[in-house]
Design a protein around this motif. Sequence first.
Motif, PDB file in Angstrom:
ATOM      1  N   PHE A 111       0.871  -0.956  -0.051  1.00  0.00           N
ATOM      2  CA  PHE A 111      -0.167   0.137   0.289  1.00  0.00           C
ATOM      3  C   PHE A 111       0.693   1.296   0.109  1.00  0.00           C
ATOM      4  O   PHE A 111       0.109   2.169  -0.041  1.00  0.00           O
ATOM      5  N   ILE A 112       2.073   1.043   0.326  1.00  0.00           N
ATOM      6  CA  ILE A 112       3.103   2.012  -0.068  1.00  0.00           C
ATOM      7  C   ILE A 112       3.477   2.494  -1.086  1.00  0.00           C
ATOM      8  O   ILE A 112       4.263   1.402  -1.303  1.00  0.00           O
ATOM      9  N   LYS A 113       3.225   3.453  -1.660  1.00  0.00           N
ATOM     10  CA  LYS A 113       4.109   3.628  -3.590  1.00  0.00           C
ATOM     11  C   LYS A 113       5.020   4.241  -3.294  1.00  0.00           C
ATOM     12  O   LYS A 113       4.685   5.653  -2.685  1.00  0.00           O
ATOM     13  N   VAL A 114       5.872   4.268  -3.994  1.00  0.00           N
ATOM     14  CA  VAL A 114       7.470   5.815  -3.424  1.00  0.00           C
ATOM     15  C   VAL A 114       7.961   5.177  -4.867  1.00  0.00           C
ATOM     16  O   VAL A 114       8.229   4.401  -6.239  1.00  0.00           O
ATOM     17  N   HIS A 115       7.585   6.828  -5.459  1.00  0.00           N
ATOM     18  CA  HIS A 115       8.633   7.001  -7.138  1.00  0.00           C
ATOM     19  C   HIS A 115       9.814   6.789  -7.345  1.00  0.00           C
ATOM     20  O   HIS A 115      10.348   7.577  -5.764  1.00  0.00           O
ATOM     21  N   VAL A 116      10.573   5.966  -8.100  1.00  0.00           N
ATOM     22  CA  VAL A 116      12.072   5.779  -7.557  1.00  0.00           C
ATOM     23  C   VAL A 116      12.455   6.071  -9.673  1.00  0.00           C
ATOM     24  O   VAL A 116      11.845   6.313 -10.560  1.00  0.00           O
ATOM     25  N   VAL A 117      13.864   6.753  -9.560  1.00  0.00           N
ATOM     26  CA  VAL A 117      14.306   7.143 -10.969  1.00  0.00           C
ATOM     27  C   VAL A 117      15.765   6.515 -10.579  1.00  0.00           C
ATOM     28  O   VAL A 117      16.449   6.949  -9.520  1.00  0.00           O
ATOM     29  N   SER A 118      15.533   6.130 -11.291  1.00  0.00           N
ATOM     30  CA  SER A 118      17.633   5.204 -11.677  1.00  0.00           C
ATOM     31  C   SER A 118      17.701   5.229 -12.351  1.00  0.00           C
ATOM     32  O   SER A 118      17.812   5.351 -13.443  1.00  0.00           O
ATOM     33  N   SER A 119      19.125   5.661 -12.488  1.00  0.00           N
ATOM     34  CA  SER A 119      20.090   5.937 -13.685  1.00  0.00           C
ATOM     35  C   SER A 119      21.180   5.314 -13.527  1.00  0.00           C
ATOM     36  O   SER A 119      22.321   5.547 -12.179  1.00  0.00           O
ATOM     37  N   THR A 120      22.374   5.013 -14.503  1.00  0.00           N
ATOM     38  CA  THR A 120      23.678   4.253 -14.385  1.00  0.00           C
ATOM     39  C   THR A 120      24.134   5.158 -15.810  1.00  0.00           C
ATOM     40  O   THR A 120      23.825   4.824 -16.950  1.00  0.00           O
ATOM     41  N   THR A 121      25.175   4.652 -15.579  1.00  0.00           N
ATOM     42  CA  THR A 121      26.177   5.567 -16.502  1.00  0.00           C
ATOM     43  C   THR A 121      27.606   4.681 -16.272  1.00  0.00           C
ATOM     44  O   THR A 121      28.400   4.257 -15.480  1.00  0.00           O
ATOM     45  N   CYS A 122      27.664   3.836 -17.334  1.00  0.00           N
ATOM     46  CA  CYS A 122      28.697   2.638 -17.605  1.00  0.00           C
ATOM     47  C   CYS A 122      29.444   3.261 -18.947  1.00  0.00           C
ATOM     48  O   CYS A 122      29.435   3.689 -19.336  1.00  0.00           O
ATOM     49  N   ASP A 123      31.019   2.923 -18.110  1.00  0.00           N
ATOM     50  CA  ASP A 123      32.671   3.104 -19.651  1.00  0.00           C
ATOM     51  C   ASP A 123      32.949   2.250 -19.324  1.00  0.00           C
ATOM     52  O   ASP A 123      33.414   1.765 -18.971  1.00  0.00           O
TER      53      ASP A 123
END
Length: 192
Positions: A159-171
């Motif tokens: 019932f608890i909804k959390v907005h998540v933004v995940s970003s990854t940079t790989c060299d």
Amino acid sequence: MKVNSGRGRKVCLVVTGVVIAIVLLIVILAMTVFKAKHPVNTVDSLRLQDLKVSLDIARLSVDLNVTLDVDVSVKNPNKVGFKYSDSSAQLNYRGQQVGEVPIPAGEISSDETKGFNLTLTIMADRLLSNSQVYSDVISGSLPLSTFVRMSGKVSILGFIKVHVVSSTTCDFAVNLSNRTVGHQECQYKTKL
């Protein structure tokens, strides 16, 4: 009347104590077991699928079309599932975007690693316009980086909804002689 008043006060104290205990338990679980961790994106392999080179004498230019098969895996180390919306993966050469591929919406369960096989057509005109590409080709190693951004929601306890933004940079670098991916160095960011 005083007996009921004292009993009502006790019931109120017990209910308040139970509510406080439940809230404390949820807070402790949210800060420990359910604490958000970075999804880990990895470029597993990169294969040259198609390479077409042609000379356009009328325009005095070289036309280059390169298609890559890229296997990317995303590991969700969290104890809850991650439902993400349509996203994209970008391929960059020395800071300039040379390719992009969409990632359709989906879900990654807790502790699951999900693989994506992406077909990426390189914007060869952008690649060839960079003067450093020739020296990199001669050296046999092409430095590239990927940028993957995924946004979605995590549901905690249903019932608890959390907005998540995940970003990854790989060299990483592609060894041109055997077309393999060399050492990867990744940076992760997660916003709640």
